[in-house]
Design a protein around this motif. Sequence first.
Motif, short mmCIF file in Angstrom:
data_model
loop_
_atom_site.label_atom_id
_atom_site.label_comp_id
_atom_site.label_asym_id
_atom_site.label_seq_id
_atom_site.Cartn_x
_atom_site.Cartn_y
_atom_site.Cartn_z
N PHE A 41 -10.09 39.12 -16.16
CA PHE A 41 -10.73 39.77 -15.02
C PHE A 41 -11.59 38.79 -14.23
O PHE A 41 -11.64 38.85 -12.99
CB PHE A 41 -11.58 40.96 -15.47
CG PHE A 41 -10.78 42.14 -15.92
CD1 PHE A 41 -9.61 42.50 -15.29
CD2 PHE A 41 -11.21 42.91 -16.99
CE1 PHE A 41 -8.87 43.59 -15.70
CE2 PHE A 41 -10.49 44.01 -17.40
CZ PHE A 41 -9.31 44.34 -16.76
N MET A 42 -12.28 37.88 -14.90
CA MET A 42 -13.10 36.90 -14.20
C MET A 42 -12.23 35.92 -13.40
O MET A 42 -12.59 35.54 -12.28
CB MET A 42 -13.99 36.14 -15.18
CG MET A 42 -15.12 36.99 -15.71
SD MET A 42 -16.43 36.17 -16.62
CE MET A 42 -15.69 34.85 -17.43
N ILE A 43 -11.09 35.53 -13.94
CA ILE A 43 -10.20 34.63 -13.21
C ILE A 43 -9.62 35.33 -11.99
O ILE A 43 -9.56 34.75 -10.89
CB ILE A 43 -9.09 34.11 -14.15
CG1 ILE A 43 -9.69 33.16 -15.18
CG2 ILE A 43 -7.96 33.45 -13.38
CD1 ILE A 43 -8.76 32.78 -16.30
N VAL A 44 -9.19 36.59 -12.14
CA VAL A 44 -8.67 37.34 -11.01
C VAL A 44 -9.74 37.50 -9.94
O VAL A 44 -9.47 37.34 -8.74
CB VAL A 44 -8.12 38.71 -11.48
CG1 VAL A 44 -7.85 39.63 -10.30
CG2 VAL A 44 -6.87 38.52 -12.30
N GLY A 45 -10.97 37.79 -10.33
CA GLY A 45 -12.05 37.93 -9.37
C GLY A 45 -12.36 36.63 -8.65
O GLY A 45 -12.60 36.62 -7.45
N ALA A 46 -12.32 35.51 -9.37
CA ALA A 46 -12.58 34.21 -8.75
C ALA A 46 -11.49 33.85 -7.75
O ALA A 46 -11.77 33.34 -6.66
CB ALA A 46 -12.69 33.13 -9.82
N VAL A 47 -10.24 34.14 -8.10
CA VAL A 47 -9.13 33.87 -7.18
C VAL A 47 -9.25 34.75 -5.94
O VAL A 47 -9.06 34.29 -4.81
CB VAL A 47 -7.78 34.07 -7.89
CG1 VAL A 47 -6.63 34.08 -6.90
CG2 VAL A 47 -7.57 32.99 -8.93
N ALA A 48 -9.61 36.02 -6.14
CA ALA A 48 -9.72 36.94 -5.01
C ALA A 48 -10.85 36.54 -4.07
O ALA A 48 -10.68 36.55 -2.85
CB ALA A 48 -9.95 38.37 -5.53
N ILE A 49 -12.00 36.16 -4.60
CA ILE A 49 -13.11 35.79 -3.72
C ILE A 49 -12.83 34.46 -3.02
O ILE A 49 -13.22 34.27 -1.86
CB ILE A 49 -14.45 35.77 -4.47
CG1 ILE A 49 -15.59 35.83 -3.46
CG2 ILE A 49 -14.60 34.55 -5.34
CD1 ILE A 49 -16.92 36.20 -4.05
N THR A 50 -12.12 33.54 -3.68
CA THR A 50 -11.74 32.29 -3.03
C THR A 50 -10.78 32.55 -1.88
O THR A 50 -10.95 32.01 -0.77
CB THR A 50 -11.09 31.33 -4.05
OG1 THR A 50 -12.01 31.11 -5.12
CG2 THR A 50 -10.72 30.02 -3.41
#
Length: 75
Positions: A41-50
């Motif tokens: 979930f943290m990786i998906v969130g980081a990719v989405a915000i980037t």
Amino acid sequence: MKDLFYAIQDLFVNVLFAPFDAFRAQELENWWSANIMNWIFMIVGAVAITYWMLQLKKFNANNEEDKSISSHSYL
């Protein structure tokens, strides 16, 4: 009607949350693998915000946004 709610309870508790119960049981052995869903979930969130920030930068560079003070009629 009561059986419908018990069926929903059974679906969630015994089927859909079963992998999370396995992660919880594994916590004492290996903390990293027990928290794999959190890392995903943290990786998906980081990719989405980037992606979002890059899109905002692209639109800002094109000057597509009306930044005037009276851009909205209620102002």
